[in-house]
Design a protein around this motif. Structure first.
Motif, mmCIF file in Angstrom:
data_model
loop_
_atom_site.group_PDB
_atom_site.id
_atom_site.type_symbol
_atom_site.label_atom_id
_atom_site.label_comp_id
_atom_site.label_asym_id
_atom_site.label_seq_id
_atom_site.Cartn_x
_atom_site.Cartn_y
_atom_site.Cartn_z
ATOM 1 N N ALA A 239 0.832 -1.204 0.000
ATOM 2 C CA ALA A 239 0.000 0.000 0.000
ATOM 3 C C ALA A 239 0.869 1.258 0.000
ATOM 4 O O ALA A 239 1.861 1.328 0.738
ATOM 5 N N PRO A 240 0.532 2.251 -0.812
ATOM 6 C CA PRO A 240 1.325 3.490 -0.848
ATOM 7 C C PRO A 240 1.263 4.266 0.461
ATOM 8 O O PRO A 240 2.200 4.974 0.810
ATOM 9 N N VAL A 241 0.152 4.130 1.184
ATOM 10 C CA VAL A 241 -0.002 4.781 2.485
ATOM 11 C C VAL A 241 -0.160 3.687 3.539
ATOM 12 O O VAL A 241 -1.039 2.839 3.440
ATOM 13 N N GLN A 242 0.719 3.689 4.538
ATOM 14 C CA GLN A 242 0.715 2.625 5.534
ATOM 15 C C GLN A 242 0.806 3.217 6.932
ATOM 16 O O GLN A 242 1.320 4.319 7.133
ATOM 17 N N ARG A 243 0.300 2.445 7.885
ATOM 18 C CA ARG A 243 0.495 2.862 9.263
ATOM 19 C C ARG A 243 1.746 2.173 9.811
ATOM 20 O O ARG A 243 2.331 1.303 9.156
ATOM 21 N N LYS A 244 2.144 2.506 11.006
ATOM 22 C CA LYS A 244 3.393 2.047 11.586
ATOM 23 C C LYS A 244 3.459 0.508 11.637
ATOM 24 O O LYS A 244 2.508 -0.150 12.056
ATOM 25 N N ASN A 245 4.584 -0.045 11.208
ATOM 26 C CA ASN A 245 4.868 -1.492 11.256
ATOM 27 C C ASN A 245 3.860 -2.335 10.468
ATOM 28 O O ASN A 245 3.660 -3.510 10.771
ATOM 29 N N GLN A 246 3.259 -1.746 9.440
ATOM 30 C CA GLN A 246 2.244 -2.488 8.687
ATOM 31 C C GLN A 246 2.843 -3.690 7.954
ATOM 32 O O GLN A 246 2.253 -4.769 7.951
ATOM 33 N N LYS A 247 4.016 -3.511 7.346
ATOM 34 C CA LYS A 247 4.616 -4.620 6.611
ATOM 35 C C LYS A 247 5.017 -5.766 7.545
ATOM 36 O O LYS A 247 4.858 -6.944 7.199
ATOM 37 N N LEU A 248 5.514 -5.408 8.730
ATOM 38 C CA LEU A 248 5.848 -6.450 9.708
ATOM 39 C C LEU A 248 4.592 -7.192 10.153
ATOM 40 O O LEU A 248 4.617 -8.415 10.359
ATOM 41 N N THR A 249 3.501 -6.455 10.292
ATOM 42 C CA THR A 249 2.230 -7.080 10.666
ATOM 43 C C THR A 249 1.770 -8.063 9.594
ATOM 44 O O THR A 249 1.302 -9.163 9.904
ATOM 45 N N VAL A 250 1.926 -7.683 8.333
ATOM 46 C CA VAL A 250 1.538 -8.565 7.236
ATOM 47 C C VAL A 250 2.373 -9.836 7.252
ATOM 48 O O VAL A 250 1.851 -10.945 7.072
ATOM 49 N N ILE A 251 3.672 -9.693 7.472
ATOM 50 C CA ILE A 251 4.556 -10.871 7.529
ATOM 51 C C ILE A 251 4.154 -11.778 8.687
ATOM 52 O O ILE A 251 4.103 -13.012 8.549
ATOM 53 N N PHE A 252 3.846 -11.160 9.830
ATOM 54 C CA PHE A 252 3.415 -11.948 10.993
ATOM 55 C C PHE A 252 2.127 -12.707 10.699
ATOM 56 O O PHE A 252 2.005 -13.897 11.014
ATOM 57 N N ILE A 253 1.158 -12.024 10.080
ATOM 58 C CA ILE A 253 -0.114 -12.658 9.748
ATOM 59 C C ILE A 253 0.110 -13.816 8.788
ATOM 60 O O ILE A 253 -0.503 -14.890 8.923
ATOM 61 N N ALA A 254 1.009 -13.629 7.807
ATOM 62 C CA ALA A 254 1.281 -14.677 6.828
ATOM 63 C C ALA A 254 1.854 -15.927 7.500
ATOM 64 O O ALA A 254 1.398 -17.056 7.241
ATOM 65 N N PHE A 255 2.832 -15.736 8.383
ATOM 66 C CA PHE A 255 3.426 -16.879 9.071
ATOM 67 C C PHE A 255 2.437 -17.532 10.036
ATOM 68 O O PHE A 255 2.385 -18.762 10.149
ATOM 69 N N ALA A 256 1.645 -16.704 10.723
ATOM 70 C CA ALA A 256 0.634 -17.244 11.638
ATOM 71 C C ALA A 256 -0.406 -18.045 10.870
ATOM 72 O O ALA A 256 -0.862 -19.106 11.316
ATOM 73 N N GLY A 257 -0.797 -17.532 9.685
ATOM 74 C CA GLY A 257 -1.766 -18.251 8.863
ATOM 75 C C GLY A 257 -1.243 -19.590 8.384
ATOM 76 O O GLY A 257 -1.955 -20.600 8.412
ATOM 77 N N LEU A 258 0.014 -19.611 7.942
ATOM 78 C CA LEU A 258 0.611 -20.871 7.486
ATOM 79 C C LEU A 258 0.727 -21.871 8.636
ATOM 80 O O LEU A 258 0.469 -23.064 8.466
ATOM 81 N N ALA A 259 1.099 -21.368 9.819
ATOM 82 C CA ALA A 259 1.222 -22.246 10.985
ATOM 83 C C ALA A 259 -0.122 -22.844 11.367
ATOM 84 O O ALA A 259 -0.222 -24.049 11.667
ATOM 85 N N SER A 260 -1.174 -22.010 11.349
ATOM 86 C CA SER A 260 -2.502 -22.521 11.701
ATOM 87 C C SER A 260 -3.010 -23.496 10.652
ATOM 88 O O SER A 260 -3.678 -24.490 10.986
ATOM 89 N N LEU A 261 -2.663 -23.254 9.370
ATOM 90 C CA LEU A 261 -3.086 -24.170 8.312
ATOM 91 C C LEU A 261 -2.423 -25.529 8.487
ATOM 92 O O LEU A 261 -3.062 -26.572 8.320
ATOM 93 N N ILE A 262 -1.135 -25.512 8.836
ATOM 94 C CA ILE A 262 -0.430 -26.772 9.077
ATOM 95 C C ILE A 262 -1.062 -27.519 10.249
ATOM 96 O O ILE A 262 -1.170 -28.753 10.256
ATOM 97 N N TYR A 263 -1.530 -26.747 11.238
ATOM 98 C CA TYR A 263 -2.118 -27.370 12.434
ATOM 99 C C TYR A 263 -3.459 -28.024 12.133
ATOM 100 O O TYR A 263 -3.735 -29.138 12.598
ATOM 101 N N VAL A 264 -4.319 -27.351 11.346
ATOM 102 C CA VAL A 264 -5.672 -27.874 11.118
ATOM 103 C C VAL A 264 -5.727 -28.844 9.940
ATOM 104 O O VAL A 264 -6.652 -29.653 9.851
ATOM 105 N N ALA A 265 -4.751 -28.781 9.026
ATOM 106 C CA ALA A 265 -4.789 -29.641 7.841
ATOM 107 C C ALA A 265 -4.281 -31.034 8.183
ATOM 108 O O ALA A 265 -3.178 -31.196 8.705
ATOM 109 N N ASP A 266 -5.089 -32.048 7.897
ATOM 110 C CA ASP A 266 -4.662 -33.423 8.086
ATOM 111 C C ASP A 266 -4.272 -34.025 6.741
ATOM 112 O O ASP A 266 -4.200 -33.340 5.722
#
Length: 445
Positions: A239-266
Motif C-alpha cells: 500500500a502506498p499509504v501505511q500505518r506504523k509497522n504495517q509490513k511487519l504485521t503482514v509478515i506476521f499474519i502470513a506466518f501465523a496463517g501458514l502455521a494454523s493451516l499446518i495445524y488444522v490440515a490433516d
C-alpha cells in the motif's frame, strides 16, 4: 445448549438493537438466521417452531418504513451492479416461458426475486460506514457459528462433512463457498484493531472458519480463499499509504496463517489440495477434477443450440446429449455443470451470462472509485475495508467458478457489501462535496 443460547441471544439482541442502536441490525438478524438455520439443526426442536426467515424479512420491511426519511437517501438507481442484478432477474423470469422444466425453474426463480428484494431493503438500511461494519460483523459471526457447529459434528461422510448446510446451500461445497469470504473479513478486522481484546474475537472466528474449510475439503473454496486472502495481503504490504509497522504485521499474519493451516490440515486435506494440480487432465476411465471442463464445453455446445437458455435443470437433463460418451461422469450422466458462469449460460443463455459478468465487473469498478477517493492517510482504515470487501468478492467469484452458486445468498451479500461501500464512501461524499460547493456559491452571491 450453547447453540440454543447463542441463537436466542442473537435473535433477541439483534431485534432490540434494530430499534435502539441502528436499523441495519434488522439485516444482521437476517444474516444470523441464515447461518443458524434452526429448522435443520439437531437443536432446532429446543426453540419455538417459527418461520424465522419470513419474520425477519417482514421485520426488515417494518424497520425500513420506520426509518424511511433517512433510508430514501440511499438511491438504488445509482448502483450499476444492482441495475444489472435487476436485469438478470428479469431475464431469468422471462426464461420461464421456454424453460425445459417450468415448475422446477420457478423453484429457483422465486428465491432469486426474494433475494433481490431483501438485498434492496438491506441497502436502504445501510446509511453509514459503521452500519457497513455491522453487516460484516454479522457475516463473520454467522460463519464463525457454522464453523463451530462443523467442529462439533466433525467429518461424518468419509473425508467430508455433510448435512450441515443452509437453506440454499445444503451440500458441503456450498457451505464452504458460503463461509470462505468471511475469513478475509476476520483478517481485516484483526489487522484494523490494535488491542488484543478487540482482535481476539476475530482470531477465534477465523480459526473456526478455516478449520471448517479444512474439514469440508472443498478445493474450490480453498482456491478462492487463497486468491482473495493473497490479494488482500498483497495490497496491505504494498500500500502506498501505511500505518506504523504495517509490513511487519503482514509478515506476521502470513506466518501465523501458514502455521494454523499446518495445524488444522490433516492428510486428507493435504491430499485434496495436492489433487488440484494432479487432476489437470481428463481421463476416460474415471471422473477427475478436470472432468468438469468437459461439462463446461458441453454447456457451451448446448448454448449454441439453445442461445436463450433452458432454465433450471436444462443442462442436467440434456447433458448426456453433449458430454462425449467416452468420458466417465461417475454414477450418472445427468450431471450439473459445476460452474456458475456456465450455469448462467445454460439456464439463461448468452444474455444471462453477459449480465452475470456485468454484475461482477461493475462491482469491481465501484470499489475502484471508492479506493480512489479514500487513498489518503486519514482514510486508511476505510480504504482497506473496501480492499477487504473487494477481496471477499474475489474469493467467492473464484469459488463459484467451480460450483453452481449463481443464485447463492453469499454472492448477493458480496454484491450488497460493495454497493453499500460505494454508497457511503463514494456517492454520499460526492453529494456532500456538491452541497458544500453550492453553499460557497450562495455565500459569494
Amino acid at each position: 445448549m450453547i447453540s440454543v443460547l447463542l441463537f436466542l441471544s442473537s435473535f433477541i439482541g439483534s431485534f432490540l438493537l434494530s430499534f435502539r442502536h441502528a436499523p441495519i441490525f434488522a439485516f444482521v438478524l437476517y444474516q444470523l438466521i441464515y447461518f443458524f438455520n434452526p429448522k435443520n439443526r439437531w437443536w432446532g426442536s429446543n426453540v419455538p417452531d417459527l418461520g424465522y426467515s419470513f419474520f425477519t424479512v417482514v421485520f426488515m420491511a417494518i424497520i425500513l418504513l420506520v426509518n424511511w426519511p433517512d433510508a430514501q437517501k440511499n438511491k438504488l438507481t445509482q448502483l450499476p451492479s444492482f441495475r444489472w442484478l435487476y436485469f438478470f432477474v428479469a431475464i431469468y423470469s422471462a426464461v420461464y416461458i421456454w424453460s425445459a422444466f417450468p415448475s422446477y425453474h420457478v423453484e429457483a426463480l422465486v428465491p432469486l426475486i426474494k433475494s433481490a428484494i431483501i438485498m434492496s431493503i438491506a441497502f436502504k438500511l445501510c446509511n453509514s460506514p459503521k452500519a457497513l461494519d455491522y453487516m460484516l460483523y454479522g457475516y463473520a459471526a454467522g460463519a464463525a457459528y457454522l464453523g463451530y457447529y462443523i467442529f462439533q459434528v466433525g467429518r461424518n461422510s468419509g473425508d467430508r462433512v455433510e448435512g450441515i448446510g443452509m437453506v440454499d446451500s445444503p451440500d458441503a461445497n456450498g457451505v464452504a463457498a458460503a463461509i470462505a469470504p468471511a475469513a478475509v473479513a476476520c483478517l481485516f478486522y484483526f489487522w484494523r484493531n490494535n488491542l488484543i481484546k478487540h482482535k481476539l474475537p476475530f482470531i477465534v472466528a477465523g480459526a473456526f472458519i478455516v478449520n471448517a474449510l479444512a474439514l469440508i475439503n472443498s478445493r474450490g473454496a480453498m482456491l478462492g480463499l487463497a486468491a482473495g486472502g493473497a490479494y488482500f495481503m498483497w495490497r496491505l504490504f504494498f500500500a502506498p499509504v501505511q500505518r506504523k509497522n504495517q509490513k511487519l504485521t503482514v509478515i506476521f499474519i502470513a506466518f501465523a496463517g501458514l502455521a494454523s493451516l499446518i495445524y488444522v490440515a490433516d492428510k486428507s486435506t493435504i491430499e485434496r489440495i495436492y489433487s488440484i494440480s494432479q487432476e489437470s487432465e481428463v481421463v476416460e476411465n474415471r471422473e477427475t477434477g478436470a472432468t468438469r471442463m468437459v461439462f463446461w464445453a458441453a454447456a457451451w455446445d448446448m448454448a449454441k443450440d439453445h442461445p436463450l437458455g433452458l432454465g433450471r435443470g436444462g443442462f442436467e437433463i440434456n447433458a448426456p446429449l453433449y458430454i462425449p460418451r467416452n468420458i466417465n461422469t461417475g454414477r450418472s450422466r445427468n450431471r450439473a455443470v459445476h460452474s456458475s458462469w456456465f450455469e448462467a449460460l445454460s439456464e439463461a443463455g448468452y444474455l444471462g451470462l453477459f449480465t452475470m459478468l456485468m454484475i461482477v465487473l461493475t462491482s469491481f469498478l465501484m470499489t475502484k472509485k471508492c479506493k480512489k477517493l479514500l487513498n489518503a492517510p486519514n482514510h486508511l482504515e476505510d480504504y482497506f475495508k473496501v480492499i477487504c470487501i473487494e477481496s471477499m468478492l474475489i474469493t467467492f467469484v473464484i469459488t463459484m467458478t467451480f460450483l453452481n452458486r449463481m443464485r447463492a445468498e453469499i454472492f448477493m451479500w458480496c454484491i450488497l457489501f460493495v454497493a453499500c461501500a460505494y454508497n457511503v464512501y463514494y456517492l454520499r461524499k460526492l453529494h456532500l462535496n456538491s452541497d458544500a460547493s453550492e453553499n460557497r456559491t450562495t455565500e459569494l452571491t
